[in-house]
Design an enzyme around this catalytic site. Structure first.
Site, PDB file in Angstrom:
ATOM      1  CG  HIS A 109      -1.951   1.006   1.142  1.00 45.66           C
ATOM      2  ND1 HIS A 109      -2.250   2.001   2.224  1.00 45.66           N
ATOM      3  CD2 HIS A 109      -2.730   1.437   0.039  1.00 45.66           C
ATOM      4  CE1 HIS A 109      -3.130   2.880   1.817  1.00 45.66           C
ATOM      5  NE2 HIS A 109      -3.511   2.488   0.740  1.00 45.66           N
ATOM      6  CG  HIS A 110       3.282   2.707  -2.410  1.00 50.87           C
ATOM      7  ND1 HIS A 110       4.136   2.253  -3.472  1.00 50.87           N
ATOM      8  CD2 HIS A 110       4.110   2.070  -1.362  1.00 50.87           C
ATOM      9  CE1 HIS A 110       5.113   1.449  -3.112  1.00 50.87           C
ATOM     10  NE2 HIS A 110       5.117   1.458  -1.759  1.00 50.87           N
ATOM     11  CG  HIS A 161      -8.033   2.869  -4.300  1.00 56.33           C
ATOM     12  ND1 HIS A 161      -9.291   2.490  -3.617  1.00 56.33           N
ATOM     13  CD2 HIS A 161      -7.872   1.609  -4.834  1.00 56.33           C
ATOM     14  CE1 HIS A 161      -9.688   1.225  -3.496  1.00 56.33           C
ATOM     15  NE2 HIS A 161      -8.727   0.501  -4.533  1.00 56.33           N
ATOM     16  CD  GLU A 181     -11.715   4.340  -4.713  1.00 54.09           C
ATOM     17  OE1 GLU A 181     -12.469   4.243  -3.686  1.00 54.09           O
ATOM     18  OE2 GLU A 181     -10.796   5.463  -4.738  1.00 54.09           O
ATOM     19  CD  GLU A 225     -13.575   4.685  -0.393  1.00 52.50           C
ATOM     20  OE1 GLU A 225     -12.461   4.311   0.258  1.00 52.50           O
ATOM     21  OE2 GLU A 225     -13.344   5.728  -1.113  1.00 52.50           O
TER      22      GLU A 225
END
Ligand code: NOJ
Ligand code: CA
Length: 680
Positions: free
Chosen positions: A383-384, A463, A482, A488
């Site tokens: 994850h970045h 995303h 995304e 979410e």
């Protein structure tokens, strides 16, 4: 092989036999028809301006519409034009996708290339290339090398789309702070403002058109702005420099695309944008494995744990081990962990300069967890999150990807949470510039990340991305993104996603490519608000919303509490050899069948908006003469998204391709089916 070719050819023949009755059109300067004579593009001139138009089976769809550019420090490029040259060619090939909704894709078009040259003064030239398919068209501008137009600074693209038939449109606004994360509007086309693409429209007689673009490389995204009536103009996302795009000739623009089909289903099945992209530039990408993943994610959005360090930090070694154990036990390949690195402790939304992409947060043993995962046959998903500080991220990109590459982290989710227009760009000259998420600078950034990642055999899932324009064909490690309201919003969105949301997405956002929607919330519960979905619909999403990486987004304990429904999530694959859209209407309902790439199994997903309905579904996609065991996960007889979302039933039936299934969907409901050939 594609199955729609035969009917399309028949239509073409029908057109020829009626050609004599067609109304006379003024002589076009140049024209081209699709291989089956369905769509036709014409180029004409009016007051020395070049105009393009489109018709289908003799009926005008796009009235003569302008082409051209407003350029900085030089004259506008749209008047005083003549047709200097034109040529046509035909193309037909079938190519193979390394992963996707279908294994083989047919790319069959007729092409028209026109050279437009100014008659006077600067005598500048540009080409417009049209590729005309039976199910849509694409066209792009090509700027040749010429001394009088070398450094091209585009202040505006003047391309227009003057839609002829009255239509209804499904759209989200463009140029607003929340990027692509808006609920879809349905309005008459004459009431649309400035929109993102894909924008989908339906005419009174049921024709569907989707406006989008293909191969967005080193250029700004195209928004569409309604000028008057049903006339739209390209509106390019701005650059910090004040212009829209800056390039050196020779170069070409992305393709401006229109999918055109008789039904919403056929609109979805078109491969127009993929076909207009360049072939795979990465060679063998078998190192990317389409798969499902779980992770430290939904608990963060529920605020059970935090991205920030402290007593409720989600990304602890112990918590991550729990997810790895869960993934190993239930056959998930990936485990995403957000909040694993340093930089999450302050206000990170729109402010990512504290993020460090090689330094783990205290209490998170990256090396140890990667080894633990490996021993269990599981891979960490990286994850970045940049918080929009993109130069800051680029400065660390190499070492950040090296670290993941070394540890076997082969999928990385990136993130750009910042308001639109607030991407932080730092050229090292002491000035902070603000860019749009979908401007030229970010189109370059994303490809930089994707190609740097590919060099280390890492796939990217962005995303808050730039929109998808089919670049996965050229860069098959750009696997998902995304770029719409995902799950979410059901945790904290105000309002959450309404029951019609996914039926809107399928025929708008999903036309552009895979979405990391993160389905499967079997608890049907957000943060203090319920999901507007039945249980069965959560399963249907795995078939309907395509992505080669699919999250099982709910908490492990919620899955363990619902082993019956969870079984479908465990079974459903993330890679397909064939896809058929069996029915559907934009914003109302859809049924999709997909065949597993690695077995003879078929899967069906069907979902509805806020209305319950029954759909009659012929199972003709199944292999003839074979018996299948169908495991049917359906809404219970009393199910309703509002009052009875957990009403749910599982049935086993034996079915063949000769059967016609009645798919009963509750209000806000869905259905998911696994068909396995008997005796295997
Ligand atoms: C927004 C993303 O869509 C979401 O999935 C992620 O958890 C947060 N940003 C934090 O990166
Ligand atoms: Ca988001």
């Amino acid at each position: 092989m594609p199955t729609r070719i035969a009917p399309v050819l028949l239509l073409g023949l029908a057109l020829c036999s009626h050609a004599a009755e067609a109304p006379k059109r003024p002589q076009a300067a140049a024209s081209v028809s699709s291989p089956g004579n369905v769509l036709r593009v014409e180029i004409g001139f009016e007051e020395d301006r070049a105009l393009w138009s489109l018709s289908r089976l003799g009926v005008p769809l796009i009235k003569p519409s302008r082409l051209g550019f407003l350029l900085r420090d030089t004259e506008k490029l749209d008047r005083n034009l003549m047709l200097a040259d034109s040529s046509t060619r035909s193309f037909d090939e079938t190519w193979e996708q390394p992963w996707g909704e279908s294994r083989f894709v047919r790319n069959h078009y007729n092409e028209l290339r026109v050279r437009l040259t100014e008659k006077l003064k600067l005598k500048r030239s540009f080409d417009v290339v049209f590729r005309v398919y039976d199910d849509g068209i694409g066209f792009r501008y090509e700027f040749p090398d010429q001394p009088q137009l070398k450094d091209v600074v585009i202040d505006d693209e003047l391309t227009e789309f003057d839609v002829a038939p009255p239509a209804t449109a499904w759209w989200i606004p463009a140029g607003e702070w929340n990027r692509y994360e808006y609920l879809y509007n349905r309005t008459p086309l004459v009431e649309v403002g400035q929109v993102h693409t894909p924008m989908t429209i339906r005419t009174a007689d049921g024709l569907h058109i989707a406006f989008h673009e293909a191969a967005l490389v080193d250029y700004s995204s195209m928004w569409l702005r309604r000028v008057e009536g049903q006339r739209f103009r390209a509106q390019l996302a701005p650059a910090a420099g004040g212009w829209k795009v800056r390039r050196t000739a020779p170069f070409h623009t992305p393709w401006r695309t229109l999918r055109v089909a008789d039904s919403a289903a056929a609109l979805y099945e078109s491969n127009l944008e993929l076909n207009l992209n360049e072939p795979n530039a990465l060679g063998d990408v078998s190192w990317f494995v389409p798969a499902k993943y779980v992770g430290v994610w939904w608990e963060l959005h529920l605020e059970l744990t935090t991205w920030a360090t402290g007593p409720r930090h989600g990304a602890t070694t112990a918590n991550t081990r729990r997810y790895i154990d869960f993934a190993a036990k239930h056959g998930f390949r990936g485990v995403l962990v957000e909040g694993w690195n340093t930089g999450w402790d302050g206000q990170w939304f729109g402010n990512g300069n504290d993020f460090n992409f090689t330094q783990s947060a205290p209490g998170f043993d990256l090396e140890g967890l990667a080894a633990y995962a490996k021993q269990k046959g599981v891979h960490l998903v990286g994850h970045h999150e940049t918080g929009g500080a993109v130069s800051h991220y680029e400065n660390q990109l190499g070492p950040a990807l090296d670290l993941y590459g070394r540890l076997g982290v082969d999928v990385v989710k990136t993130g750009y949470v910042a308001d639109a227009g607030q991407i932080e760009r730092n050229d090292g000259d002491g000035v902070v510039r603000r860019e749009w998420h979908d401007g030229q600078w970010m189109s370059r950034h994303h490809l930089k990340v994707v190609t740097e990642a590919a060099a280390r055999h890492i796939a990217i899932n962005a995303h808050e991305p730039i929109k998808d324009t089919g670049l996965r064909r050229t860069y098959p490690n750009w696997v998902a993104r995304e770029g719409a309201r995902g799950m979410e919003y059901n945790a904290w969105g105000n309002p959450p996603n309404p029951p019609e949301h996914e039926a809107n997405l399928v025929f708008t956002r999903m036309l552009s490519g895979p979405m990391d929607f993160t389905p499967g919330i079997l608890s049907l519960q957000g943060r203090g608000q319920p999901l507007q979905s039945t249980l069965a619909k959560q399963l249907a999403l795995y078939v309907v919303i395509y992505s080669p990486i699919q999250m099982a987004a709910d908490l492990p304990e919620h899955y363990e509490a619902r082993p019956d429904a969870f079984q479908f999530i465990k079974d459903v694959p993330a890679d397909w050899s064939e896809t058929r859209v069996l029915n559907g209407e934009v914003g109302d309902f859809v049924t999709i069948a997909r065949k597993d790439r690695r077995s003879e199994n078929w899967y069906l997903g069907s979902l509805s908006d806020e209305h319950g309905r029954t759909l009659s579904v012929p199972l003709t996609f199944l292999a003839p003469g074979r018996r299948y065991v169908a495991e049917i996960y359906r809404d219970g007889d009393k199910a309703h998204w509002k009052d009875a979302p957990f009403e749910f039933a599982i049935e086993k039936r034996e079915l063949t391709s000769a059967d016609v299934l009645t798919v009963r969907l509750a209000a806000g409901g869905g259905q998911a089916i696994r068909f396995a050939p008997k005796g295997r």
